[in-house]
Design a protein around this motif. Structure first.
Motif, PDB file in Angstrom:
ATOM      1  N   ALA A 118       6.000 -12.146  14.219  1.00  0.00           N
ATOM      2  CA  ALA A 118       4.255 -12.237  14.565  1.00  0.00           C
ATOM      3  C   ALA A 118       3.447 -10.576  13.652  1.00  0.00           C
ATOM      4  O   ALA A 118       4.271 -10.249  13.395  1.00  0.00           O
ATOM      5  N   VAL A 119       2.264 -10.977  13.923  1.00  0.00           N
ATOM      6  CA  VAL A 119       1.298  -9.756  13.353  1.00  0.00           C
ATOM      7  C   VAL A 119       1.545  -8.963  14.501  1.00  0.00           C
ATOM      8  O   VAL A 119       0.865  -9.184  15.454  1.00  0.00           O
ATOM      9  N   VAL A 120       1.803  -7.335  13.902  1.00  0.00           N
ATOM     10  CA  VAL A 120       2.178  -6.318  15.083  1.00  0.00           C
ATOM     11  C   VAL A 120       0.611  -5.892  14.898  1.00  0.00           C
ATOM     12  O   VAL A 120       0.082  -4.842  16.214  1.00  0.00           O
ATOM     13  N   GLU A 121       0.249  -5.452  13.737  1.00  0.00           N
ATOM     14  CA  GLU A 121      -0.768  -4.884  13.706  1.00  0.00           C
ATOM     15  C   GLU A 121      -1.607  -5.037  12.066  1.00  0.00           C
ATOM     16  O   GLU A 121      -1.228  -5.702  11.511  1.00  0.00           O
ATOM     17  N   VAL A 122      -3.125  -4.890  12.682  1.00  0.00           N
ATOM     18  CA  VAL A 122      -3.589  -4.688  11.539  1.00  0.00           C
ATOM     19  C   VAL A 122      -4.620  -3.521  10.857  1.00  0.00           C
ATOM     20  O   VAL A 122      -4.726  -3.072  11.910  1.00  0.00           O
ATOM     21  N   ASN A 123      -4.539  -2.978   9.599  1.00  0.00           N
ATOM     22  CA  ASN A 123      -4.538  -2.197  10.097  1.00  0.00           C
ATOM     23  C   ASN A 123      -6.205  -1.550   8.728  1.00  0.00           C
ATOM     24  O   ASN A 123      -5.969  -2.332   7.589  1.00  0.00           O
ATOM     25  N   ALA A 124      -6.701  -0.588   8.812  1.00  0.00           N
ATOM     26  CA  ALA A 124      -8.107  -0.516   8.107  1.00  0.00           C
ATOM     27  C   ALA A 124      -8.538   0.909   7.625  1.00  0.00           C
ATOM     28  O   ALA A 124      -7.419   1.796   7.485  1.00  0.00           O
ATOM     29  N   GLY A 125      -7.899   0.391   6.161  1.00  0.00           N
ATOM     30  CA  GLY A 125      -7.898   1.985   5.104  1.00  0.00           C
ATOM     31  C   GLY A 125      -6.144   1.873   5.338  1.00  0.00           C
ATOM     32  O   GLY A 125      -5.895   2.933   5.037  1.00  0.00           O
ATOM     33  N   PRO A 126      -5.750   0.578   4.499  1.00  0.00           N
ATOM     34  CA  PRO A 126      -4.073   0.744   4.721  1.00  0.00           C
ATOM     35  C   PRO A 126      -4.010   1.401   3.576  1.00  0.00           C
ATOM     36  O   PRO A 126      -4.185   1.715   2.394  1.00  0.00           O
ATOM     37  N   GLY A 127      -2.780   1.997   3.579  1.00  0.00           N
ATOM     38  CA  GLY A 127      -2.316   3.542   2.333  1.00  0.00           C
ATOM     39  C   GLY A 127      -1.397   2.224   1.251  1.00  0.00           C
ATOM     40  O   GLY A 127      -1.023   1.035   1.885  1.00  0.00           O
ATOM     41  N   LEU A 128      -1.534   2.825   0.287  1.00  0.00           N
ATOM     42  CA  LEU A 128      -1.378   1.856  -0.897  1.00  0.00           C
ATOM     43  C   LEU A 128       0.044   2.578  -1.261  1.00  0.00           C
ATOM     44  O   LEU A 128       0.758   1.704  -2.379  1.00  0.00           O
ATOM     45  N   ARG A 129       0.891   3.992  -1.360  1.00  0.00           N
ATOM     46  CA  ARG A 129       2.272   3.787  -1.826  1.00  0.00           C
ATOM     47  C   ARG A 129       3.225   3.222  -2.174  1.00  0.00           C
ATOM     48  O   ARG A 129       3.866   3.246  -2.906  1.00  0.00           O
ATOM     49  N   MET A 130       2.998   2.578  -0.771  1.00  0.00           N
ATOM     50  CA  MET A 130       4.096   1.574  -0.475  1.00  0.00           C
ATOM     51  C   MET A 130       4.236   0.495  -1.588  1.00  0.00           C
ATOM     52  O   MET A 130       5.927  -0.126  -2.230  1.00  0.00           O
ATOM     53  N   HIS A 131       3.173   0.093  -2.108  1.00  0.00           N
ATOM     54  CA  HIS A 131       3.063  -0.480  -3.117  1.00  0.00           C
ATOM     55  C   HIS A 131       3.044  -0.255  -4.895  1.00  0.00           C
ATOM     56  O   HIS A 131       3.146  -0.767  -5.144  1.00  0.00           O
ATOM     57  N   LEU A 132       2.429   0.887  -4.814  1.00  0.00           N
ATOM     58  CA  LEU A 132       2.249   1.705  -6.197  1.00  0.00           C
ATOM     59  C   LEU A 132       3.525   2.204  -6.654  1.00  0.00           C
ATOM     60  O   LEU A 132       4.035   2.061  -7.406  1.00  0.00           O
ATOM     61  N   ASN A 133       4.608   2.984  -5.955  1.00  0.00           N
ATOM     62  CA  ASN A 133       5.709   2.841  -6.340  1.00  0.00           C
ATOM     63  C   ASN A 133       6.739   3.553  -4.750  1.00  0.00           C
ATOM     64  O   ASN A 133       7.201   3.869  -4.098  1.00  0.00           O
ATOM     65  N   PRO A 134       7.223   1.760  -4.508  1.00  0.00           N
ATOM     66  CA  PRO A 134       8.082   1.073  -3.864  1.00  0.00           C
ATOM     67  C   PRO A 134       9.759   1.883  -4.207  1.00  0.00           C
ATOM     68  O   PRO A 134       9.663   2.168  -5.580  1.00  0.00           O
ATOM     69  N   THR A 135       9.916   2.458  -3.525  1.00  0.00           N
ATOM     70  CA  THR A 135      11.815   2.679  -3.284  1.00  0.00           C
ATOM     71  C   THR A 135      12.405   1.950  -4.177  1.00  0.00           C
ATOM     72  O   THR A 135      13.380   1.998  -5.543  1.00  0.00           O
ATOM     73  N   HIS A 136      12.127   0.369  -4.343  1.00  0.00           N
ATOM     74  CA  HIS A 136      12.781   0.143  -4.537  1.00  0.00           C
ATOM     75  C   HIS A 136      12.153  -1.572  -4.905  1.00  0.00           C
ATOM     76  O   HIS A 136      10.883  -1.601  -4.076  1.00  0.00           O
ATOM     77  N   GLY A 137      12.693  -2.448  -5.964  1.00  0.00           N
ATOM     78  CA  GLY A 137      11.619  -2.797  -6.937  1.00  0.00           C
ATOM     79  C   GLY A 137      10.494  -3.420  -7.191  1.00  0.00           C
ATOM     80  O   GLY A 137      10.315  -2.198  -7.613  1.00  0.00           O
ATOM     81  N   LYS A 138       9.342  -4.138  -7.591  1.00  0.00           N
ATOM     82  CA  LYS A 138       8.780  -3.703  -8.867  1.00  0.00           C
ATOM     83  C   LYS A 138       7.568  -3.076  -8.224  1.00  0.00           C
ATOM     84  O   LYS A 138       7.027  -4.107  -7.012  1.00  0.00           O
ATOM     85  N   ALA A 139       6.543  -2.108  -9.669  1.00  0.00           N
ATOM     86  CA  ALA A 139       5.600  -1.050  -8.743  1.00  0.00           C
ATOM     87  C   ALA A 139       4.029  -2.538  -8.709  1.00  0.00           C
ATOM     88  O   ALA A 139       4.484  -3.342 -10.003  1.00  0.00           O
ATOM     89  N   ARG A 140       3.056  -2.495  -7.902  1.00  0.00           N
ATOM     90  CA  ARG A 140       2.039  -3.590  -8.520  1.00  0.00           C
ATOM     91  C   ARG A 140       0.293  -2.521  -8.249  1.00  0.00           C
ATOM     92  O   ARG A 140       0.616  -1.458  -7.607  1.00  0.00           O
ATOM     93  N   ASP A 141       0.440  -2.921  -8.805  1.00  0.00           N
ATOM     94  CA  ASP A 141      -1.281  -2.482  -9.292  1.00  0.00           C
ATOM     95  C   ASP A 141      -2.420  -2.583  -8.722  1.00  0.00           C
ATOM     96  O   ASP A 141      -3.081  -3.272  -8.189  1.00  0.00           O
TER      97      ASP A 141
END
Length: 881
Positions: free
Chosen positions: A445-468
Motif C-alpha cells: 500500500a501507499v502509506v503516505e504522500v509527502n510535499a517537499g520530500p527530503g532528497l538526501r536518501m537519493h543524493l547520498n544513499p547508504t548503499h547503491g547508486k546516487a541519483r541526481d
C-alpha cells in the motif's frame, strides 16, 4: 577584536564579484603588532603543533605551487596574517565548505595587512577566521587549545547556515545551467532562482510551483488516503483518534497490528508501527500526540519501507529505507552501541549531513519495550536491534537505492498519487514485501504522500547508486531553452553615470519594456520611485533583481558599493564605463586614478562572455579595459578618427561615434547614420559635448544589447534634461528672465565639462551657488573651483548638509582660496540659504548655476524661491533692469 597585541581593525564580507575575486570573500584589515618581528620560524614547535591539529595544511601549495609548499613557508618563516589566511581556509574545508582562494598582503603601513579569504557562507567564514587567529596564537605560544571543542562549535555554526542537502542539490543543478542564485535568508533554505520576471523560488524541494492546497492535503493524512483510494491507489484503512480511548477503539475496529502517527506529521516524527496490544497503542498515542493533538490509527502493512520520488509527474528515483538500528557485540549496552554508531563522521545532528545521529527518546524506548529490551540491555553478538519502527533518515535510518528495481505498475501508482494531489515534487511512501512486484498482488500500500520530500536518501544513499534528483527539479522550473536571466546593463565611471543610466532606461521604456533602474536619486520600477536616496549600490540593485515584474535592469554602479560589497549580480549582459577622472581619491585605499580604474573595471570583468562591454575610446584608462574581457567590445567616441576606435573597426569591431553631425553605429567599415544630433535635444544640437558623450554611451549599450534601433532613435529624440526626466543633470530652465542651471557636478572633470557647456551658450552674467563634499582631498576641491574661474562672475559658497567630518565653514573657506584676488564671493550656511541669497542679488538676463548637494533638496530649494511656497509664505518676484 584584539588579542596578544593583534588588532583586527575590520572584517567586511564582499558577497558579489569584487575588487579581489569573482567569488565571495572576506576582506580583513589586521594589525599584527609585535608579530611583524616574529615570523613562524621564531616559535619552536609551532609547525608540529599546528599540523597536529590541522594535518590538512600539509596539502596546501601556497606560492611554491605544490602540496607541502605552505609548510615549507612555515619552516622558513612567514607572518601571522598569512598563516591565519591558510588556517581559515582549512577550517572552512573541515566545516564542509570547499574554498581555496586567499591572499595576505601588506598595506604599506608597518604590521598592517590586508587579508582576503574566500567563503561559501558569511557567518561560518567569519567564525573560522576568529578561531584561526586564536588557534595560531595558541600554537605560537604553546598555550592550551581545545581544538575538538572549537571544531565542533564551528560544525554547529556551519550546520546552521549551510543550505540543506535538498536545496543544495537544486542550487548545484541550477548553477550547472547558469541560472542565477539569490539566497533570501542567511540561514535556512529559501532561495530565489533567476532574476526579475524569470524568478522561481525553492525551499528545500518545495518550489514556487507547489500548490498550497496540495501541501495542505498532504498534511491531512485521512484526506490524502481518501483521495488516493478514489482513484484506485491501494492505501491502508485508518481512523482518527483524539484520545487514548478513541485510539484503542480504532485499533480494535481496524484489527491488530496497527500504526499510530500524527494526523499532520512529517519526517517520521511520532510514528509507531506494528503495534499488537492495547498497551502499545496507549504508549504510541502519547508519543504521537506530543506532535499533533489528533492522531491516525491505520492498519499495519507488512513489508519493507520504500520512498518513490516523483517530479513533474514522473518517477525519477526510489530508495528502500531501513530503520535506525544497532548490532550487538555481547559487551556493550544499547546506549553505548548507539554512541559508537553516532561517532560515524557521516552522522551529524539535524538533516544537513549524509546521515542523522540516532536520538534516544520515548519512541525508541517504546520499540525496545516491544522486544523486551531497554537502553541498558546488552545484545548478543550479531543481534540486530531496531531502534525505530519508522525508517526515516531524519530519525537515524539508512537508505539503499532501488530505482532500477521498481515495477512499472508501482511507478504508475506513485505517479498517479502525485498527480491526484497536484504535487510538482512528491515523496510517495510505499510498504510492500518486494518493490519489483505489483503492490496489489502482495497486499502492499501507499502509506503516505509527502510535499517537499527530503532528497538526501537519493543524493547520498547508504548503499547503491546516487541519483541526481536536483536536475529534474530545475528542468521542471526552467525547461531547456527557457530564460532565467533578464538583461542587466551596469553603468559605471566617474561622471555621466546617472544620465547614461536614465537614457538607457528611457530607450527600453520607449520599447515598452518593464525597466528596473537604480541611480543616485533612487530605485525605480517603470519610472515609479520605490526607494529614495543614493541607490547606486548593490542592495538597491538586488531589490531590482528580486522584483517580479522587471524585464530589464539598468543599474548605476558606483565605486562605493563595489568596495563595500562587490556587485549584486553574478554577471551582466552589458557593462558601460563612461570615463575615469579624479574623484573620491584618498578614500578606502583608492589613492590614484589607476586604483580607481581598477575598481570600475570590476563591472567589465563581470560581463558575460556572450555580452558586451561599452568603453570610452577617448579615455585611455577606460579604453584599455578591453584587455580584461572576452565579451564583445563596443567603443564610443566624440571623434570618428580616434585612433583606438579606428584600429578596433579595422579588425571588424563595433563602435558608436559622431560623424557629420550625426550619431553613427558601425561594425567594421560598414556603418549606419542613426540620428542627427539636432534631433537630440538634451545635447543642444551637439554643442554640449559631455551630453553627446552620454548619448553615445547609452546608444552603444542599447545597440549592443539588441534593442531595436528605431526605439533608440525615438528615445534620443524624446529625452529631455529636465528635472522630471533627469533631475540634477544639466537641468536648464528660464525663471523670470533668469537662466537657471541645476547640475550634480562635484569633481574637477565634471565641473570643467559643465563650464565648457556653459561657455558654448550665450554670454550672461553668471552666479554660482556651490558646496563640495568634505571627504575629498584639498587639492581636488581647489581644482574643482579653479575649473569655474573662466565662466563665473560671482560665487555663493556653502557647506553641504553632510560635512563629512569637516568643521562648519571649513570647506567654503578653503574653496574661496582658489579664487583670484578681488573675486566676488559670499558664504552661506547651507544650500537653501545660498540659493535664497543668490536669488536676492540676481537680475533678469543673468544666469544662476546651482551645484546640487542632495538633488531632491536642491530642487525643493529652487522651487521655494521662485514660486509661492506655503512653508516660505511669500512669492519672490525679481526686479527689472
Amino acid at each position: 577584536m584584539e588579542t596578544h597585541g593583534v588588532d583586527v581593525r575590520s572584517i567586511r564580507a564582499l558577497p558579489g564579484p569584487n575588487l579581489y575575486a569573482y567569488m565571495p570573500v572576506l576582506h580583513i584589515i589586521m594589525d599584527i603588532g609585535p608579530y611583524e618581528e616574529q615570523p613562524s620560524s621564531s616559535f619552536p614547535g609551532f609547525v608540529d603543533r599546528i599540523t597536529n591539529w590541522l594535518p590538512g595544511l600539509q596539502k596546501h601549495e601556497c606560492s611554491p605551487g605544490y602540496p607541502g609548499g605552505f609548510i615549507e613557508r612555515l619552516h622558513r618563516g612567514t607572518y601571522l596574517a598569512h598563516i591565519c589566511e591558510h588556517i581559515t581556509l582549512e577550517l572552512q574545508n573541515l566545516m564542509g565548505f570547499s574554498v581555496s582562494f586567499g591572499r595576505a598582503r601588506g598595506t604599506g603601513q608597518t604590521g598592517v595587512y590586508q587579508v582576503v579569504i574566500a567563503y561559501k557562507e558569511e557567518e561560518p567564514g567569519r567564525a573560522a577566521f576568529e578561531v584561526a587567529l586564536r588557534l595560531t596564537l595558541a600554537a605560537m605560544h604553546n598555550e592550551p587549545f581545545n581544538f575538538e571543542a572549537e571544531l565542533n562549535r564551528l560544525l554547529e555554526i556551519a550546520d546552521e547556515y549551510r543550505l540543506g542537502p535538498s536545496t543544495a542539490a537544486i542550487v548545484t543543478a541550477a548553477r550547472t545551467r547558469d541560472i542565477p542564485i539569490i539566497r533570501l535568508t542567511p540561514a535556512g533554505s529559501l532561495v530565489q532562482l533567476g532574476y526579475g520576471v524569470y524568478q522561481k523560488r525553492i525551499l528545500a524541494s518545495e518550489t514556487s510551483n507547489t500548490p498550497a492546497i496540495a501541501v495542505e492535503m498532504c498534511q491531512e493524512k485521512p484526506l490524502t488516503n481518501r483521495m488516493l483510494r478514489t482513484v484506485g491507489v491501494p492505501v491502508p484503512e485508518g481512523l482518527n483518534a483524539a484520545s487514548t480511548e478513541e485510539a484503542v477503539a480504532a485499533a480494535k475496529d481496524i484489527g491488530f497490528p496497527v500504526v499510530v502517527k500524527p494526523v499532520a506529521g512529517n519526517q517520521g516524527k511520532g510514528v509507531s508501527v506494528n503495534l499488537t496490544t492495547e498497551a502499545e497503542v496507549l504508549a504510541a498515542y502519547q508519543v504521537a500526540s506530543a506532535y499533533e493533538s489528533e492522531v491516525l490509527v491505520e492498519r499495519y502493512v507488512y513489508g519493507e519501507d520504500y520512498r518513490l520520488l516523483v517530479i513533474n509527474g514522473r518517477m525519477v528515483a526510489a530508495a528502500r529505507r531501513d530503520a535506525a538500528h544497532i548490532v550487538g557485540d555481547g559487551e556493550h549496552t544499547i546506549t553505548e552501541l548507539v554512541e559508537q554508531v553516532n561517532q560515524d563522521p557521516l552522522r551529524r545532528p539535524g538533516h544537513s549531513s549524509v546521515l542523522t545521529q540516532i536520538k534516544l527518546d520515548d519512541a525508541v524506548q517504546l520499540v525496545l519495550h516491544q522486544h523486551q529490551l531497554c537502553l541498558d540491555s546488552v545484545p548478543q553478538p550479531g543481534q540486530k536491534v531496531k531502534l525505530r519502527t519508522n525508517c526515516n533518515l531524519s530519525t537515524g535510518g539508512t537508505a539503499t537505492d532501488v530505482t532500477d528495481e521498481v515495477h512499472s505498475q508501482n511507478i504508475q501508482l506513485a505517479e498517479l498519487a502525485a498527480q491526484i494531489l497536484a504535487l510538482d515534487v512528491a515523496g510517495v511512501d510505499i510498504i510492500c514485501q518486494d518493490i519489483s512486484r505489483p503492490l496489489k498482488e502482495q497486499g502492499g500500500a501507499v502509506v503516505e504522500v509527502n510535499a517537499g520530500p527530503g532528497l538526501r536518501m537519493h543524493l547520498n544513499p547508504t548503499h547503491g547508486k546516487a541519483r541526481d534528483v536536483g536536475t529534474p527539479i530545475v528542468e521542471m522550473l526552467y525547461p531547456i531553452g527557457q530564460s532565467s536571466r533578464i538583461p542587466i546593463i551596469a553603468v559605471t565611471g566617474t561622471n555621466g553615470k546617472t544620465t547614461v543610466t536614465r537614457l538607457i532606461s528611457h530607450m527600453y521604456e520607449t520599447a515598452r519594456w518593464v525597466v528596473g533602474m537604480t541611480t543616485t536619486e533612487g530605485t525605480y520600477i517603470n519610472q515609479d520611485r520605490i526607494m529614495t536616496g543614493d541607490c547606486s549600490g548593490p542592495k538597491s540593485a538586488k531589490a531590482v533583481l528580486l522584483h517580479p515584474h522587471v524585464e530589464v535592469a539598468v543599474l548605476e554602479t558606483a565605486r562605493g558599493g563595489i568596495l563595500r560589497e562587490g556587485l549584486a549580480f553574478d554577471k551582466c549582459s552589458v557593462g558601460v564605463v563612461t570615463n575615469i577622472s579624479a574623484d573620491h581619491l584618498g578614500i578606502s585605499g583608492i589613492e590614484t586614478l589607476d586604483d580607481l580604474a581598477r575598481v570600475k573595471q570590476v563591472v567589465v570583468e563581470s560581463v558575460a562572455n556572450k555580452g558586451a562591454v561599452v568603453l570610452n575610446a577617448d579615455d585611455a584608462l577606460v579604453a584599455e579595459m578591453a584587455a580584461v574581457t572576452d565579451a564583445k567590445v563596443v567603443y564610443f567616441s566624440l571623434n570618428a578618427d580616434n585612433h583606438i576606435l579606428r584600429a578596433h573597426r579595422t579588425q571588424g569591431g563595433a563602435a558608436v561615434f559622431v560623424d557629420g553631425g550625426s550619431i553613427v553605429v558601425a561594425t567594421g567599415e560598414s556603418y549606419i547614420e542613426l540620428v542627427e544630433l539636432e534631433r537630440v535635444p538634451f545635447t543642444d544640437q551637439g554643442r554640449i559635448r559631455f551630453q553627446v558623450a552620454n548619448a553615445l554611451a547609452a546608444t552603444a549599450a542599447a545597440w549592443a544589447a539588441g534593442l531595436n534601433p528605431a526605439m533608440i532613435v525615438r528615445a534620443l529624440a524624446t529625452f529631455s534634461a529636465n528635472m522630471n526626466m533627469i533631475p540634477g543633470r544639466f537641468n536648464l530652465m528660464e525663471i523670470n528672465g533668469v537662466q537657471v542651471i541645476l547640475d550634480y557636478a562635484h569633481n574637477p572633470a565634471a565641473v570643467a565639462a559643465l563650464m565648457e557647456a556653459v561657455q558654448s551658450m550665450e554670454k550672461r552674467r553668471t552666479v554660482l551657488v556651490m558646496g563640495l563634499p568634505g571627504d575629498r582631498q584639498d587639492d581636488a576641491l581647489l581644482a574643482t573651483v579653479k575649473a569655474t574661474i573662466p565662466v563665473i562672475d560671482s560665487y555663493i559658497l556653502h557647506d553641504l548638509a553632510d560635512r563629512r567630518e569637516r568643521a562648519a565653514g571649513e570647506v567654503p573657506q578653503l574653496l574661496s582660496q582658489a579664487l583670484p584676488p578681488h573675486s566676488r564671493y559670499a558664504y552661506a550656511d547651507d544650500q537653501l540659504q545660498g540659493i535664497q541669497q543668490a536669488w536676492r542679488d540676481i537680475l533678469p538676463g543673468d544666469r544662476l548655476i546651482v551645484i546640487a548637494d542632495v538633488v531632491d533638496e536642491a530642487i525643493k530649494s529652487l522651487r521655494r524661491v521662485w514660486a509661492h511656497d506655503p512653508e516660505e509664505g511669500a512669492c519672490v518676484v525679481l526686479p527689472q533692469r
